[in-house]
Design an enzyme around this catalytic site. Sequence first.
Site, mmCIF file in Angstrom:
data_model
loop_
_atom_site.group_PDB
_atom_site.id
_atom_site.type_symbol
_atom_site.label_atom_id
_atom_site.label_comp_id
_atom_site.label_asym_id
_atom_site.label_seq_id
_atom_site.Cartn_x
_atom_site.Cartn_y
_atom_site.Cartn_z
ATOM 1 C CB ILE A 137 -0.980 -0.025 1.206
ATOM 2 C CG1 ILE A 137 -2.187 0.875 0.952
ATOM 3 C CG2 ILE A 137 -0.293 0.334 2.507
ATOM 4 C CD1 ILE A 137 -3.344 0.660 1.931
ATOM 5 C CG ASN A 181 -1.233 1.358 18.082
ATOM 6 O OD1 ASN A 181 -1.225 2.426 18.694
ATOM 7 N ND2 ASN A 181 -0.150 0.849 17.509
ATOM 8 N N GLY A 194 3.246 -4.414 11.236
ATOM 9 C CA GLY A 194 2.360 -4.609 10.089
ATOM 10 C C GLY A 194 2.346 -3.430 9.133
ATOM 11 C CB VAL A 195 -0.366 -2.132 6.961
ATOM 12 C CG1 VAL A 195 -1.479 -1.701 7.871
ATOM 13 C CG2 VAL A 195 -0.384 -1.330 5.673
ATOM 14 C CG ASP A 196 0.745 1.775 12.509
ATOM 15 O OD1 ASP A 196 0.952 2.857 11.933
ATOM 16 O OD2 ASP A 196 0.471 1.685 13.721
ATOM 17 C CB THR A 211 -7.421 -9.343 8.430
ATOM 18 O OG1 THR A 211 -6.518 -8.695 7.530
ATOM 19 C CG2 THR A 211 -8.835 -8.885 8.185
ATOM 20 N N GLY A 212 -4.630 -8.732 10.516
ATOM 21 C CA GLY A 212 -3.262 -9.188 10.768
ATOM 22 C C GLY A 212 -3.077 -9.407 12.263
HETATM 23 N N1 AR6 Z 1 0.677 -3.084 2.307
HETATM 24 C C1 AR6 Z 1 -0.562 -3.604 2.309
HETATM 25 N N2 AR6 Z 1 -1.015 -4.437 3.274
HETATM 26 C C2 AR6 Z 1 -0.150 -4.765 4.253
HETATM 27 C C3 AR6 Z 1 1.172 -4.288 4.309
HETATM 28 C C4 AR6 Z 1 1.594 -3.394 3.279
HETATM 29 N N3 AR6 Z 1 2.811 -2.874 3.243
HETATM 30 N N4 AR6 Z 1 1.771 -4.813 5.422
HETATM 31 C C5 AR6 Z 1 0.855 -5.607 6.019
HETATM 32 N N5 AR6 Z 1 -0.294 -5.599 5.316
HETATM 33 P P1 AR6 Z 1 -1.872 -5.468 10.379
HETATM 34 P P2 AR6 Z 1 -4.189 -5.011 12.143
HETATM 35 C C6 AR6 Z 1 -1.575 -6.285 5.574
HETATM 36 O O1 AR6 Z 1 -1.313 -6.468 11.312
HETATM 37 O O2 AR6 Z 1 -4.542 -6.459 12.131
HETATM 38 C C7 AR6 Z 1 0.050 -2.691 14.138
HETATM 39 O O3 AR6 Z 1 1.056 -2.957 15.065
HETATM 40 C C8 AR6 Z 1 -1.558 -7.547 6.382
HETATM 41 O O4 AR6 Z 1 -1.179 -8.645 5.571
HETATM 42 O O5 AR6 Z 1 -0.954 -4.479 9.771
HETATM 43 O O6 AR6 Z 1 -5.288 -4.003 11.972
HETATM 44 C C9 AR6 Z 1 -0.793 -1.492 14.558
HETATM 45 O O7 AR6 Z 1 -0.016 -0.493 15.188
HETATM 46 C C10 AR6 Z 1 -3.006 -7.638 6.829
HETATM 47 O O8 AR6 Z 1 -3.791 -8.189 5.770
HETATM 48 O O9 AR6 Z 1 -3.063 -4.598 11.080
HETATM 49 C C11 AR6 Z 1 -1.771 -2.115 15.496
HETATM 50 O O10 AR6 Z 1 -1.227 -2.286 16.786
HETATM 51 C C12 AR6 Z 1 -3.418 -6.165 6.973
HETATM 52 O O11 AR6 Z 1 -2.381 -5.406 6.350
HETATM 53 C C13 AR6 Z 1 -2.026 -3.473 14.887
HETATM 54 O O12 AR6 Z 1 -0.855 -3.780 14.124
HETATM 55 C C14 AR6 Z 1 -3.601 -5.697 8.399
HETATM 56 O O13 AR6 Z 1 -2.632 -6.289 9.232
HETATM 57 C C15 AR6 Z 1 -3.183 -3.449 13.924
HETATM 58 O O14 AR6 Z 1 -3.473 -4.756 13.525
#
Ligand code: AR6
Length: 164
Positions: A8, A21, A29-31, A115-116
């Site tokens: 993304i 968060n 993750g994406v954050d 979903t992560g």
């Molecule tokens: N581009 C697109 N999608 C992504 C990328 C990317 N670069 N990286 C990961 N994903 P998550 P959550 C997908 O865990 O479950 C953080 O620590 C990943 O495969 O990023 O909402 C925050 O600070 C998954 O499908 O977010 C919060 O504490 C999706 O992004 C917590 O994680 C979401 O996974 C949020 O958890």
Amino acid sequence: MKAIQSDITRLEVDAIVNAANSSLLGGGGVDGAIHRAAGPELLHECRLLGGCKTGQAKITRGYRLPSRHIIHTVGPVWRDGNHREPELLASCYRECLRICVDRSLRSVVFPCISTGIFGYPKDRAARIAVETCGSELFAELEITFCCFNLDDLQLYQQLLSCES
Ligand code: AR6
């Protein structure tokens, strides 16, 4: 609405959505990917926002990203489905889209929120995403679901083909 498979942080749109968060001060993750790609100025602006509640959203500039803005939203942590998770997840999508409408932003890209690390079952989450974004209220927006892996992409493509 459409679904793509991508990182993304590479997308040139009006806004990408961050699955953050409640501190809005970064994470994994994406954050983590978004903060790394946007640079330290993003954290500086986030510090001024005073956090964000689950189901709500706040906007910042995109800084070093190709995207002009970042909309930070806080998805629910999945427990068992009986703790308002579906309602809060739908609220994330709706609040992000409301910000787009208010700011006259045309194109927005969502990751698969919650979903992560937050553990929301992927199929249930995708269903809520597609249903909420499919509302007439947001028909003018160009909405893209950005999937990081092929499984997610296939899930969205299936749901979107049922919609149209
Ligand atoms: N581009 C697109 N999608 C992504 C990328 C990317 N670069 N990286 C990961 N994903 P998550 P959550 C997908 O865990 O479950 C953080 O620590 C990943 O495969 O990023 O909402 C925050 O600070 C998954 O499908 O977010 C919060 O504490 C999706 O992004 C917590 O994680 C979401 O996974 C949020 O958890």
